[in-house]
Design a protein around this motif. Sequence first.
Motif, PDB file in Angstrom:
ATOM      1  N   GLN A 197      47.550  37.170  46.846  1.00  0.00           N
ATOM      2  CA  GLN A 197      46.573  38.153  46.426  1.00  0.00           C
ATOM      3  C   GLN A 197      45.842  37.680  45.174  1.00  0.00           C
ATOM      4  O   GLN A 197      44.680  37.976  44.992  1.00  0.00           O
ATOM      5  N   SER A 198      46.512  36.912  44.344  1.00  0.00           N
ATOM      6  CA  SER A 198      45.884  36.414  43.119  1.00  0.00           C
ATOM      7  C   SER A 198      44.647  35.584  43.430  1.00  0.00           C
ATOM      8  O   SER A 198      43.639  35.676  42.727  1.00  0.00           O
ATOM      9  N   GLY A 199      44.707  34.793  44.479  1.00  0.00           N
ATOM     10  CA  GLY A 199      43.559  33.976  44.862  1.00  0.00           C
ATOM     11  C   GLY A 199      42.365  34.821  45.254  1.00  0.00           C
ATOM     12  O   GLY A 199      41.220  34.478  44.952  1.00  0.00           O
TER      13      GLY A 199
ATOM     14  N   GLU B  42      38.773  35.005  43.402  1.00  0.00           N
ATOM     15  CA  GLU B  42      37.543  34.831  44.178  1.00  0.00           C
ATOM     16  C   GLU B  42      36.578  35.991  43.930  1.00  0.00           C
ATOM     17  O   GLU B  42      35.374  35.784  43.771  1.00  0.00           O
ATOM     18  N   ALA B  43      37.108  37.200  43.853  1.00  0.00           N
ATOM     19  CA  ALA B  43      36.268  38.369  43.574  1.00  0.00           C
ATOM     20  C   ALA B  43      35.634  38.261  42.192  1.00  0.00           C
ATOM     21  O   ALA B  43      34.456  38.583  42.016  1.00  0.00           O
ATOM     22  N   ILE B  44      36.402  37.796  41.227  1.00  0.00           N
ATOM     23  CA  ILE B  44      35.870  37.616  39.877  1.00  0.00           C
ATOM     24  C   ILE B  44      34.741  36.592  39.896  1.00  0.00           C
ATOM     25  O   ILE B  44      33.681  36.805  39.298  1.00  0.00           O
TER      26      ILE B  44
ATOM     27  N   MET C  63      35.976  45.630  36.455  1.00  0.00           N
ATOM     28  CA  MET C  63      37.027  46.121  37.351  1.00  0.00           C
ATOM     29  C   MET C  63      37.835  44.959  37.929  1.00  0.00           C
ATOM     30  O   MET C  63      39.065  45.037  38.025  1.00  0.00           O
ATOM     31  N   ALA C  64      37.157  43.893  38.291  1.00  0.00           N
ATOM     32  CA  ALA C  64      37.846  42.722  38.840  1.00  0.00           C
ATOM     33  C   ALA C  64      38.743  42.087  37.784  1.00  0.00           C
ATOM     34  O   ALA C  64      39.888  41.706  38.074  1.00  0.00           O
ATOM     35  N   TYR C  65      38.247  41.977  36.551  1.00  0.00           N
ATOM     36  CA  TYR C  65      39.075  41.443  35.470  1.00  0.00           C
ATOM     37  C   TYR C  65      40.323  42.305  35.276  1.00  0.00           C
ATOM     38  O   TYR C  65      41.432  41.783  35.122  1.00  0.00           O
ATOM     39  N   ALA C  66      40.149  43.609  35.267  1.00  0.00           N
ATOM     40  CA  ALA C  66      41.292  44.506  35.076  1.00  0.00           C
ATOM     41  C   ALA C  66      42.303  44.351  36.208  1.00  0.00           C
ATOM     42  O   ALA C  66      43.514  44.311  35.969  1.00  0.00           O
TER      43      ALA C  66
ATOM     44  N   GLY D 187      44.532  41.669  35.636  1.00  0.00           N
ATOM     45  CA  GLY D 187      45.330  41.764  34.431  1.00  0.00           C
ATOM     46  C   GLY D 187      44.668  41.135  33.217  1.00  0.00           C
ATOM     47  O   GLY D 187      45.294  40.963  32.177  1.00  0.00           O
ATOM     48  N   ARG D 188      43.400  40.821  33.341  1.00  0.00           N
ATOM     49  CA  ARG D 188      42.639  40.207  32.241  1.00  0.00           C
ATOM     50  C   ARG D 188      41.936  41.318  31.458  1.00  0.00           C
ATOM     51  O   ARG D 188      40.724  41.466  31.484  1.00  0.00           O
ATOM     52  N   TYR D 189      42.746  42.123  30.762  1.00  0.00           N
ATOM     53  CA  TYR D 189      42.230  43.324  30.121  1.00  0.00           C
ATOM     54  C   TYR D 189      41.261  43.026  28.988  1.00  0.00           C
ATOM     55  O   TYR D 189      40.301  43.773  28.794  1.00  0.00           O
TER      56      TYR D 189
END
Length: 93
Positions: free
Chosen positions: A1-3, A7-9, A40-43, A46-48
């Motif tokens: 899921q991380s990938g 990709e979304a970011i 939203m993608a960063y959050a 976990g990239r708050y």
Amino acid sequence: QSGRIDEAIAHAQKAVDLSRHVDENGEGHNDAQMLRILAMAYAKAGRYSDAITTAHMALQRAQSQANAPLAATISRELAGYERAAGAKAKTQR
């Protein structure tokens, strides 16, 4: 899921970059929503810190365009990112 999140970011960042390019050419745009999606993608990843910075940019853009409903939505999301960042910092101590 991380990938998939990464990709979304990347896609969201490209959309923001393209939007800024269009603006530089004088065609105008509203990138507040695109910045919101990037935050939203960063959050989600976990990239708050990145989410907070990007949400602040989105909020400023929405406010500068007098888009009160979008600004209110972004403000609520920003508060959530800040809470999540604080909780993450506490668990890392």
